[in-house]
Each structure stands twice: as structure tokens, then as C-alpha cells.
Scaffold this motif. Sequence first.
Motif: not given
Length: 388
Positions: A115-124, A111-113, A41-43, A165-172
Motif C-alpha cells: 500500500p505504501s508503494v501504491l500511494a507513492m505511485i498514485l501521488f507522483f 504484502r503490507g508494504v 524490496v520484493m527481491l 482483512a487488515a491489509y485489504a482495508l489498508m489498501v482501500l
Amino acid sequence: MRTRSRGQRVRDLLLSTDPRRRTLVSMALLALALMVSSACVMLMIAAADSAVDAAAVQWWAAISVGGLAVMTAFIRSGETARLKDPSLTVPQMVWTITSGAVAYVLAGDARGVVPSVLAMILFFGTFGLNVAEVIGIGVYALLAFACAVAATTRFNAGPFGYLDAAYALMVLIVLGGCIALNLRIQRIRRRLREQREALAQALAINRELATRDDLTGLPNRRAMHDMIELERRRSLRSGRPLQLAELDIDHFKHINDTHGHATGDRALQAFAGVVRACVRDTDVLARWGGEEFVLLLSETSAEDARELLERVRLAVAALEMQHPSGPLRVTVSIGLAQHRPGDTVELTLERADQALYTAKSLGRNRIVTAPPGPRAGQGPGAARSARA
């Protein structure tokens, strides 16, 4: 033996044939696949957005995927089996969180994509962590992404706007939600573990109740049958003698009829205590039914068994139980039989039963040893009818 298919051989080569290691490698490969997908995705973002540093993203993808690939190979080698965390869950999560924080900085407007990857990492990663590790990983993720948010403005050479700010809030929000969900899962796991432990304890108690006489605490008839059969096989292999004795409290019915069943129960408990105090630790006393008991004497000659049973008889005769109407005394009649190779346990018990019947008929309070051969015409039914 059935030949393994090519697919099975490939899976064994990739995952190992050890069941425990296969599970660990499978989970590590899943984490690696997620990282590869995130790198792709990043590439794609770097290829589509000229504002994104493509070279930095390529280096990021190589390092991120390579780090997890090394950990997966280490798990597959079996070298992690001796570690406290053989699945390397904490190192993998720290690596992927760090990688995600760097990706947040590199992704630019996309960079809005992250947080979703982060959530998946933390959940698994939740299922391999305890509560303290979940909290520690959550705090590390908050710090890592706080640094990433702070670095974003300087790295992208632009002001911190509402989108940042929105992205940072979404990460939080994602981090807080994941931590709360992880802690909730940990509580559920702990409750399930406690329930399993309680169930195991209840099953152990049930097994104990199924094999113990609740009045005397002695093994019951079913458990004793199993122990005698085990000793019979051991005696057959070793050639060492095995003795079985049947013990019956004399005139026990009179105690129940005259003084009540509560007094009879106390007499049974006192009798069991006296006999256990006289026998060896290797001997097994069981309540056979009513006032009848069976004593298993392994690796014991007939002479030694008779000497031990004489001590039992004298100790029982000396037993004095207090009662409002005056001290109560009991005696015991004992039938002894040596198990003979080729005989069944039932036949040996029948010979002991017949010897007990003889002891009763000779006046009680005595020991009778069964003769080497069976006594025709005398069965256990007749023996029991003579006991009172």
C-alpha cells in the motif's frame, strides 16, 4: 564557446537537449527508479521468506522494471511528442498499479508494504492527469487490488484471516485517500489556472488602457509614437512615402465653454467616428491630446494623402450633432507633412504642426501641406497658441 563538461554531455545523452523532452524523461526516470526500488524490496522479501515464490518474484521484477524501461526509452526517443499524452502518464500508472496488484499477491505475509508503494505511485502520477483520468485510474486501482485481495487466499492456500482483512482495508484506505487527495490537487490546479487566465486578461486590459484613449477608443499618444516609428523604419527600407497629418477641431474651446464638457466629449467621439469612416484600414488615427489628432498614412503619396484629407474635411463639415439648443456643427483644420529620409519623427510632426498653424491662421477649415524644407523661427509652441 564554452566546452561542455563530461557530466553535461552525459546528461544531454541521457535526458536529451530539448527542454520539454528533458522534463518528460526526468519524470519517467523517477518512475523507473521507484519501480527498481520496489523490485529490490520484493527481491529482499523473496530471499528472506521461503514461503514466497522467488522465481515468480524474479519474473515479476524483470517484467515490471522492463515495461517502464521500454516506456522511458520511447519517451527519450521523442516518438511520444506527437501523442496526446507525451509523458505516457496513464500507461505508466496502469502498468505500475497492475504490477503493484501482482506484488500484493506474491509478497505473502509481507504484502503490507505494497500500500505504501501504491500511494507513492498514485501521488507522483497526479500532476500529469486531468480529473477524469484521476477518477479512471482510481477506479482501475480499486478493481485491480480487489482482484488481488480475492486471489491472495487461493494463491497462498490459506484461509482469509484478520491480517488479510487488515491489509485489504489498508489498501482501500490508501486508494480512497489518494483519490481524494488527487481530486483536491486537481481542483487547486484548476483554480490556479483560472487565476492565471484572469491575471492574463487583466494584464491585457491594462495594456489596452495604456495604449488607448478611453474616450474615443483611438490609440493614444504613446502608442502612436511607437507605430509612427515602426512605419518610419519600414518606409526607410521600402522607399515608399510616409505622410503624417495633424487634425485640430476648430473653435473646440468655444464648444466646451458654451455647451459644457459633456457636449465636448460627444463632439470628440463623433469627430473620431467620422474620420475613421473616411480613412483606409491601413491608416491609423490617434488622439494626440485635447481636440488634436494625428493621422498616419503609410505608403501614400502627397497627392493621395491630400485627396483623402479633403474627404475627411468635407465629412467633418457635414457632421451635425443634436443638442437641446440646436444642431451643432464643427470644422477641422489639417496640417500635412511628408516624412523625409534622415528626419526624425519629431521633426516631421513639427512640420505638420507648423502647417496646421498656417491652416488656422488662414481662416481654419482647410488643409495646408508643409513645404519641403523647415520654416525657421516657427515652432510648435507658437502653433498651439494660435488654436482656439
